[in-house]
Enzyme design. Structure first.
Site, PDB file in Angstrom:
ATOM      1  N   THR A  11       0.831  -1.212   0.000  1.00  0.00           N
ATOM      2  CA  THR A  11       0.000   0.000   0.000  1.00  0.00           C
ATOM      3  C   THR A  11       0.862   1.257   0.000  1.00  0.00           C
ATOM      4  OG1 THR A  11      -1.616  -1.256   1.279  1.00  0.00           O
ATOM      5  CG2 THR A  11      -1.968   1.108   1.132  1.00  0.00           C
ATOM      6  N   TYR A  34       8.473 -12.322  -9.350  1.00  0.00           N
ATOM      7  CA  TYR A  34       9.051 -12.349 -10.693  1.00  0.00           C
ATOM      8  C   TYR A  34      10.023 -13.507 -10.878  1.00  0.00           C
ATOM      9  CZ  TYR A  34      10.891 -11.135 -15.216  1.00  0.00           C
ATOM     10  OH  TYR A  34      11.261 -11.209 -16.528  1.00  0.00           O
ATOM     11  N   LYS A  45       1.183 -12.815   7.379  1.00  0.00           N
ATOM     12  CA  LYS A  45       0.064 -12.053   6.811  1.00  0.00           C
ATOM     13  C   LYS A  45      -0.464 -12.885   5.652  1.00  0.00           C
ATOM     14  CE  LYS A  45      -1.118  -7.798   4.315  1.00  0.00           C
ATOM     15  NZ  LYS A  45      -0.595  -6.561   3.663  1.00  0.00           N
ATOM     16  N   ILE A  69      -4.124  -6.939   8.848  1.00  0.00           N
ATOM     17  CA  ILE A  69      -3.271  -5.881   8.297  1.00  0.00           C
ATOM     18  C   ILE A  69      -4.089  -5.277   7.170  1.00  0.00           C
ATOM     19  CG2 ILE A  69      -1.078  -5.310   7.190  1.00  0.00           C
ATOM     20  CD1 ILE A  69       0.179  -7.630   8.749  1.00  0.00           C
TER      21      ILE A  69
END
Length: 292
Positions: free
Chosen positions: A48, A110, A164, A206
């Protein structure tokens, strides 16, 4: 039982940018707003916060500001993960030296890796720092899932204390809880699954939603943790339309728009992200005003 980084709601905060860098004055004002509205922790330099387009110097500036504003009132957790183990170690050491209370480590993206490579990656970082580590599993962004069995192996490492979980897979969350127990605390990484994950033993969320509704999300989680399941469920369901708007375009596009709508100045995201479309803005503002 391992140390609990926080219980309740942790806001994953955006970073306000100007053309020349970070708007630290606005960032400080926003952190003070968050703390005064009872958030239990704050994450800076995460997804974020647009960490992928921040310079190292900007990250240091943001971490210093957050640690200073908190002044020990709530834990400050720093997103220090990347797809480069060496750079993750470097940033994690910097965060620890600057006074962070913990780090949030996203899986390598990636280049990805195997599950064995994941264990080696996290072990290398864990061995370089002493602050608590929260794993961050968000395969929709990284293309890589942390399997429950891998969580079990990582939970054996002393300072890897939590995860998380943003896979969206509640069956996987249940498997992690069953395998790891108190050796790996669980936080929801998705606002729409905060209470469902708490029902599986999670300690909180979160959150993106808490940036604009900090007290609402704090009360929702603590209603559940204090045994008021009906009120927690009610709040979770009431928030779904706004949560959907906050993820109708890729995070943090909508949340920055929503913050600008309540008199903060977060500007627009950095390229390659763009400002929210006008059509979706209207729907967002409508739902933002509806959730009181």
């Amino acid at each position: 039982m391992k140390k609990i980084p926080f219980k309740g709601v942790c806001s994953a905060v955006p970073t306000p940018f100007t053309e020349s860098g970070v708007n630290i004055k606005e960032f400080k004002k926003f952190l003070e707003f968050q703390i005064s509205n009872n958030v239990d922790s704050i994450v800076v330099c995460g997804t974020t916060g647009e960490s992928s387009t921040m310079t190292k110097e900007e990250k240091i500036q943001v971490i210093k500001c957050a640690v200073e504003v908190s002044n020990g009132k709530i834990p400050i957790i720093v997103g220090t993960g990347s797809n480069d183990t060496i750079k993750s170690i470097e940033m994690s050491k910097i965060a620890e030296d600057l006074g962070a209370d913990g780090v949030l480590l996203v899986t390598p993206y990636y280049n990805k890796t195997t599950q064995t490579g994941l264990i080696a990656h996290y072990k290398a970082i864990a061995n370089s720092i002493s602050v608590p580590i929260i794993l961050y599993n968000v395969p929709s962004r990284t293309g890589l899932n942390i399997n429950p069995e891998t969580c079990w192996e990582l939970s054996k490492i002393k300072n890897i204390v939590a995860i998380k979980e943003a896979s969206g897979n509640l069956s996987q969350v249940a498997q992690i809880a069953n395998l790891c127990g108190d050796n790996l605390h669980i936080y929801s990484g998705n606002d729409d699954q905060a209470i469902p994950i708490c029902s599986l033993g999670g300690l909180g969320v979160i959150s993106v939603l808490s940036n604009i509704q900090p007290l609402f999300v704090h009360n929702m989680i603590w209603d559940y943790l204090n045994g008021d399941i009906e009120n927690a469920k009610k709040k979770q369901l009431e928030a779904i339309p706004l949560i959907n708007c906050l993820f109708s375009e890729v995070n943090p596009i909508p949340i920055k728009c929503a913050l600008n709508n309540i008199d903060f100045n977060f500007g627009i995201p950095r390229l390659p992200l763009l400002e929210m479309s006008e059509e979706k803005k209207k729907i967002l503002f409508k739902e933002q005003n509806a959730l009181v």
